[in-house]
Write a protein that holds these residues in place. Structure first.
Motif, mmCIF file in Angstrom:
data_model
loop_
_atom_site.group_PDB
_atom_site.id
_atom_site.type_symbol
_atom_site.label_atom_id
_atom_site.label_comp_id
_atom_site.label_asym_id
_atom_site.label_seq_id
_atom_site.Cartn_x
_atom_site.Cartn_y
_atom_site.Cartn_z
ATOM 1 N N ASP A 193 1.066 7.613 -4.452
ATOM 2 C CA ASP A 193 0.294 8.047 -5.614
ATOM 3 C C ASP A 193 -0.714 9.133 -5.251
ATOM 4 O O ASP A 193 -0.784 10.186 -5.887
ATOM 5 C CB ASP A 193 -0.475 6.853 -6.193
ATOM 6 C CG ASP A 193 0.138 6.321 -7.481
ATOM 7 O OD1 ASP A 193 1.109 6.911 -7.975
ATOM 8 O OD2 ASP A 193 -0.366 5.306 -7.983
ATOM 9 N N ARG B 47 0.276 3.136 -3.370
ATOM 10 C CA ARG B 47 -0.972 3.894 -3.479
ATOM 11 C C ARG B 47 -0.929 5.126 -2.585
ATOM 12 O O ARG B 47 -1.423 6.202 -2.970
ATOM 13 C CB ARG B 47 -2.168 3.007 -3.117
ATOM 14 C CG ARG B 47 -3.501 3.733 -3.239
ATOM 15 C CD ARG B 47 -4.672 2.823 -2.922
ATOM 16 N NE ARG B 47 -5.924 3.572 -2.881
ATOM 17 C CZ ARG B 47 -7.106 3.063 -2.544
ATOM 18 N NH1 ARG B 47 -7.202 1.751 -2.257
ATOM 19 N NH2 ARG B 47 -8.183 3.823 -2.510
ATOM 20 N N THR C 4 0.811 -1.220 0.000
ATOM 21 C CA THR C 4 0.000 0.000 0.000
ATOM 22 C C THR C 4 0.847 1.274 0.000
ATOM 23 O O THR C 4 0.309 2.370 -0.177
ATOM 24 C CB THR C 4 -0.946 0.022 1.213
ATOM 25 O OG1 THR C 4 -0.171 -0.110 2.430
ATOM 26 C CG2 THR C 4 -1.954 -1.109 1.146
#
Length: 307
Positions: free
Chosen positions: A112, A109, A106
């Motif tokens: 991101d 993400r 994770t």
């Protein structure tokens, strides 16, 4: 994954393989691989460097692969700073991993979403994947803001890197201005950073990251720190450049970040958590400096400190 990944490697194919596998699972659209060259006086290092490069170049997903391999050994300071210059001359933002920093899935993400959220906000300098508080800190949001960057897995933008100066040319004038005393009212803390920045400016420490810390301090920026640890440094030991002494920060366990992210209500530094980290990590170094330790002793002590 949407963001490019910059992957810095050297002479450790074993750790390189573990980090590369995490990158492969994330499948970034662009992978930039930066490698330092072998040292001519180290037997077998050329073969290790070649093995690490082969691993990091073996991309089997749809991806633009860009390589920046040095034929000669530049050292930590020059290779990473020049590599970062190349990265941000090529892309506008990136997730950055070194060959000993294994990310929890994770992490990508998390980077991101926050690269996009703070893309045009000059108040934020970087996004870290590190949390050194363990279960001692009660953080209700997904992340908090810190003064200090931690770079065992992180992300940033070209706009932030443009402020960086590996030589810290402004330091002599800034030191004379009394800026550190204003930033750190505690005398011991101010002295710690003064001695450290002096050593970096003189070239006593072959590193690039303290210069980035100086840059963040100087521009009074915020650094994003996750509520859970998202990256584990597996590179402690004799083969490491800096983290030769195995400490409690070696191989810290990771936890998955929960989504959707819960953002802090205010854009301000968490003074309490910063103070707790200063006490737990930097107090032994400050005590050593107050006892008048040498630059060589400082270098040895810094090998124990999380970056």
């Amino acid at each position: 994954m949407r963001s490019p990944v910059a992957f810095f490697i050297f002479n450790r194919p074993d750790t390189t393989a573990r980090v590369f596998e995490a990158i492969r699972k994330a499948a970034p659209p662009t992978l930039l691989v930066i490698a330092d060259g072998p040292r001519s006086d180290r037997e077998g290092e050329a073969e290790k460097c070649a093995a690490a490069r082969a691993i990091a170049s073996n991309v089997d997903w749809p991806c633009q692969v860009l390589l920046n391999f040095s034929d000669v050994n530049l050292g930590c300071k020059r290779r990473i700073s020049s590599g970062m210059d190349w990265v941000f001359g090529t892309v506008g933002e990136a997730v950055i991993l070194e060959d000993d920093c294994v990310p929890e899935p994770t992490f990508f993400r998390f980077c991101d979403e926050l690269l996009e959220k703070f893309r045009d906000d000059d108040r934020v300098a970087m996004i870290s994947g590190n949390n050194f508080h363990g279960d001692s800190a009660e953080i209700t949001e997904s992340y908090y803001f810190s003064r200090r960057p931690h770079i065992w897995g992180w992300a940033t933008w070209r706009r932030s890197w443009r402020r960086y100066d590996v030589e810290m040319k402004s330091w002599p004038a800034v030191k004379k201005s009394g800026w550190l005393k204003q930033l750190f009212p505690q005398r011991a803390v101010a002295r710690y950073w003064r001695v450290l920045f002096d050593a970096v400016h003189r070239g006593d420490i072959d590193t690039w990251d303290h210069q980035f810390t100086y840059c963040c301090f100087l521009h009074d920026t915020l650094c994003v720190m996750p509520a859970v640890n998202l990256v584990s440094n597996i590179g402690f030991g004799e083969e490491a450049t800096h983290t030769k002494a195995v400490t409690e920060h070696a191989g810290l366990p990771t936890r998955a970040m929960a989504f959707p992210l819960l953002h802090p209500c205010e854009m301000k530094r968490n003074v309490l958590l910063d103070s707790q980290l200063e006490e737990s990590i930097h107090m032994p170094l400050r005590q050593a400096l107050l006892l008048g330790r040498t630059a060589a002793r400082l270098r040895r002590l810094l090998r124990r400190e999380p970056r």
